[in-house]
Design a protein around this motif. Structure first.
Motif, PDB file in Angstrom:
ATOM      1  N   ASP A 155       0.821  -1.217   0.000  1.00 13.92           N
ATOM      2  CA  ASP A 155       0.000   0.000   0.000  1.00 13.92           C
ATOM      3  C   ASP A 155       0.852   1.263   0.000  1.00 13.92           C
ATOM      4  O   ASP A 155       0.371   2.345  -0.319  1.00 13.92           O
ATOM      5  N   ARG A 156       2.108   1.136   0.395  1.00 18.35           N
ATOM      6  CA  ARG A 156       2.934   2.320   0.615  1.00 18.35           C
ATOM      7  C   ARG A 156       3.169   3.143  -0.663  1.00 18.35           C
ATOM      8  O   ARG A 156       3.101   4.369  -0.608  1.00 18.35           O
ATOM      9  N   THR A 157       3.413   2.503  -1.761  1.00 20.71           N
ATOM     10  CA  THR A 157       3.661   3.254  -3.001  1.00 20.71           C
ATOM     11  C   THR A 157       2.402   3.977  -3.472  1.00 20.71           C
ATOM     12  O   THR A 157       2.447   5.194  -3.711  1.00 20.71           O
ATOM     13  N   PRO A 158       1.249   3.294  -3.600  1.00 21.56           N
ATOM     14  CA  PRO A 158       0.066   4.060  -4.019  1.00 21.56           C
ATOM     15  C   PRO A 158      -0.363   5.106  -2.996  1.00 21.56           C
ATOM     16  O   PRO A 158      -0.901   6.155  -3.374  1.00 21.56           O
ATOM     17  N   PHE A 159      -0.095   4.864  -1.708  1.00 25.57           N
ATOM     18  CA  PHE A 159      -0.431   5.863  -0.702  1.00 25.57           C
ATOM     19  C   PHE A 159       0.466   7.089  -0.852  1.00 25.57           C
ATOM     20  O   PHE A 159       0.003   8.223  -0.755  1.00 25.57           O
ATOM     21  N   ALA A 160       1.733   6.874  -1.122  1.00 28.18           N
ATOM     22  CA  ALA A 160       2.650   7.997  -1.346  1.00 28.18           C
ATOM     23  C   ALA A 160       2.222   8.797  -2.576  1.00 28.18           C
ATOM     24  O   ALA A 160       2.282  10.034  -2.577  1.00 28.18           O
ATOM     25  N   GLU A 161       1.773   8.118  -3.619  1.00 29.56           N
ATOM     26  CA  GLU A 161       1.303   8.803  -4.823  1.00 29.56           C
ATOM     27  C   GLU A 161       0.068   9.645  -4.500  1.00 29.56           C
ATOM     28  O   GLU A 161      -0.056  10.788  -4.951  1.00 29.56           O
TER      29      GLU A 161
ATOM     30  N   SER B 187       4.984  10.068   4.005  1.00 27.51           N
ATOM     31  CA  SER B 187       3.871   9.161   3.769  1.00 27.51           C
ATOM     32  C   SER B 187       4.111   7.823   4.474  1.00 27.51           C
ATOM     33  O   SER B 187       3.216   7.289   5.142  1.00 27.51           O
ATOM     34  N   ASP B 188       5.313   7.287   4.342  1.00 32.11           N
ATOM     35  CA  ASP B 188       5.647   6.028   5.021  1.00 32.11           C
ATOM     36  C   ASP B 188       5.571   6.186   6.537  1.00 32.11           C
ATOM     37  O   ASP B 188       5.095   5.289   7.237  1.00 32.11           O
ATOM     38  N   ALA B 189       6.027   7.320   7.050  1.00 33.10           N
ATOM     39  CA  ALA B 189       5.964   7.568   8.495  1.00 33.10           C
ATOM     40  C   ALA B 189       4.508   7.633   8.955  1.00 33.10           C
ATOM     41  O   ALA B 189       4.171   7.177  10.062  1.00 33.10           O
ATOM     42  N   MET B 190       3.623   8.158   8.114  1.00 35.49           N
ATOM     43  CA  MET B 190       2.209   8.203   8.462  1.00 35.49           C
ATOM     44  C   MET B 190       1.643   6.792   8.561  1.00 35.49           C
ATOM     45  O   MET B 190       0.888   6.485   9.490  1.00 35.49           O
ATOM     46  N   VAL B 191       1.999   5.924   7.626  1.00 34.46           N
ATOM     47  CA  VAL B 191       1.551   4.526   7.696  1.00 34.46           C
ATOM     48  C   VAL B 191       2.044   3.894   8.993  1.00 34.46           C
ATOM     49  O   VAL B 191       1.293   3.181   9.682  1.00 34.46           O
ATOM     50  N   ASP B 192       3.275   4.147   9.356  1.00 37.20           N
ATOM     51  CA  ASP B 192       3.830   3.594  10.597  1.00 37.20           C
ATOM     52  C   ASP B 192       3.037   4.082  11.815  1.00 37.20           C
ATOM     53  O   ASP B 192       2.724   3.297  12.718  1.00 37.20           O
TER      54      ASP B 192
ATOM     55  N   PRO C 292      -2.058  21.402   4.494  1.00 37.15           N
ATOM     56  CA  PRO C 292      -0.978  22.394   4.400  1.00 37.15           C
ATOM     57  C   PRO C 292       0.089  22.048   3.366  1.00 37.15           C
ATOM     58  O   PRO C 292       0.613  22.934   2.709  1.00 37.15           O
ATOM     59  N   ASN C 293       0.384  20.753   3.225  1.00 38.54           N
ATOM     60  CA  ASN C 293       1.454  20.340   2.312  1.00 38.54           C
ATOM     61  C   ASN C 293       1.165  18.971   1.733  1.00 38.54           C
ATOM     62  O   ASN C 293       0.500  18.142   2.372  1.00 38.54           O
ATOM     63  N   ARG C 294       1.713  18.734   0.559  1.00 43.72           N
ATOM     64  CA  ARG C 294       1.773  17.371   0.055  1.00 43.72           C
ATOM     65  C   ARG C 294       2.848  16.650   0.858  1.00 43.72           C
ATOM     66  O   ARG C 294       3.727  17.284   1.436  1.00 43.72           O
ATOM     67  N   LEU C 295       2.772  15.325   0.900  1.00 42.59           N
ATOM     68  CA  LEU C 295       3.740  14.556   1.672  1.00 42.59           C
ATOM     69  C   LEU C 295       4.801  13.941   0.771  1.00 42.59           C
ATOM     70  O   LEU C 295       4.500  13.481  -0.331  1.00 42.59           O
ATOM     71  N   THR C 296       6.031  13.908   1.259  1.00 42.41           N
ATOM     72  CA  THR C 296       7.096  13.180   0.574  1.00 42.41           C
ATOM     73  C   THR C 296       6.875  11.688   0.803  1.00 42.41           C
ATOM     74  O   THR C 296       6.065  11.281   1.649  1.00 42.41           O
ATOM     75  N   ARG C 297       7.617  10.874   0.112  1.00 38.93           N
ATOM     76  CA  ARG C 297       7.523   9.421   0.312  1.00 38.93           C
ATOM     77  C   ARG C 297       7.854   9.084   1.769  1.00 38.93           C
ATOM     78  O   ARG C 297       7.185   8.266   2.400  1.00 38.93           O
TER      79      ARG C 297
END
Length: 175
Positions: free
Chosen positions: A15-21, A41-46, A33-38
């Motif tokens: 899920d991490r790649t499509p979530f980052a996209e 995004s991964d830290a959010m999943v964690d 406020p901002n788009r997320l970097t990869r």
């Protein structure tokens, strides 16, 4: 958990790649406020996965039952930033643009609300968004949530000069 058209599940590494996209899409992130970097995004999943261990609920990954495609998340998160109405459990969602306009956010949110009230034993669930986020506000209203303009607030994590600083709060009490 399942709905008629969706599987709401814990997160997978795939899920991490499509979530980052999704998190990098300027239209999806228009009211943030901002788009997320990869990495963000991964830290959010964690963090999401950690919350499941702590609270027994969280932001479930959404998968279309028919295709198996990851389309975003919907779920519950404890909010504790500095605002007069917090701490509170918030229901939220973020879907890929190709999933917009199909009722997925409402469908998944109804199931998440049911979980929150029936299984997690919550008495009230809130939702909040930038004033101009009419799509999310429409979902909140379809869910039967109510808005009191007296609770509108300036989000402390959003820059003072940002057009998305002003936020609305919607509430729903246990049926």
């Amino acid at each position: 958990m399942e709905t008629e058209r969706l599987i709401m599940r814990r997160w997978r590494d795939t899920d991490r790649t499509p979530f980052a996209e999704l998190n990098a899409d300027p239209e999806v992130m228009r009211h943030f406020p901002n788009r997320l970097t990869r990495e963000q995004s991964d830290a959010m999943v964690d963090r999401i996965e950690r919350d499941f261990g702590v609270f027994g609920y969280g932001l479930w990954a959404l998968e279309e039952r028919a295709s198996g495609r990851f389309i975003g998340f919907t779920g519950l998160v404890l909010q504790t930033f500095d605002a007069p109405f917090l701490p509170a459990v918030e229901i939220g969602w973020r879907l890929t643009r190709s999933a917009w306009g199909q009722g997925y956010a409402t469908e998944a949110a109804r199931r998440a609300l049911g979980y929150g009230f029936e299984e997690a034993g919550l008495d009230e669930i809130i939702s909040m968004t930038a004033v101009g986020n009419t799509r999310s506000r429409a979902v909140m209203e379809r869910l039967g949530m109510t808005h009191d303009a007296a609770e509108d607030f300036d989000h402390p994590w959003v820059a003072r000069d940002s057009p998305i600083r002003r936020h609305v709060v919607y509430r729903l009490k246990r049926p």
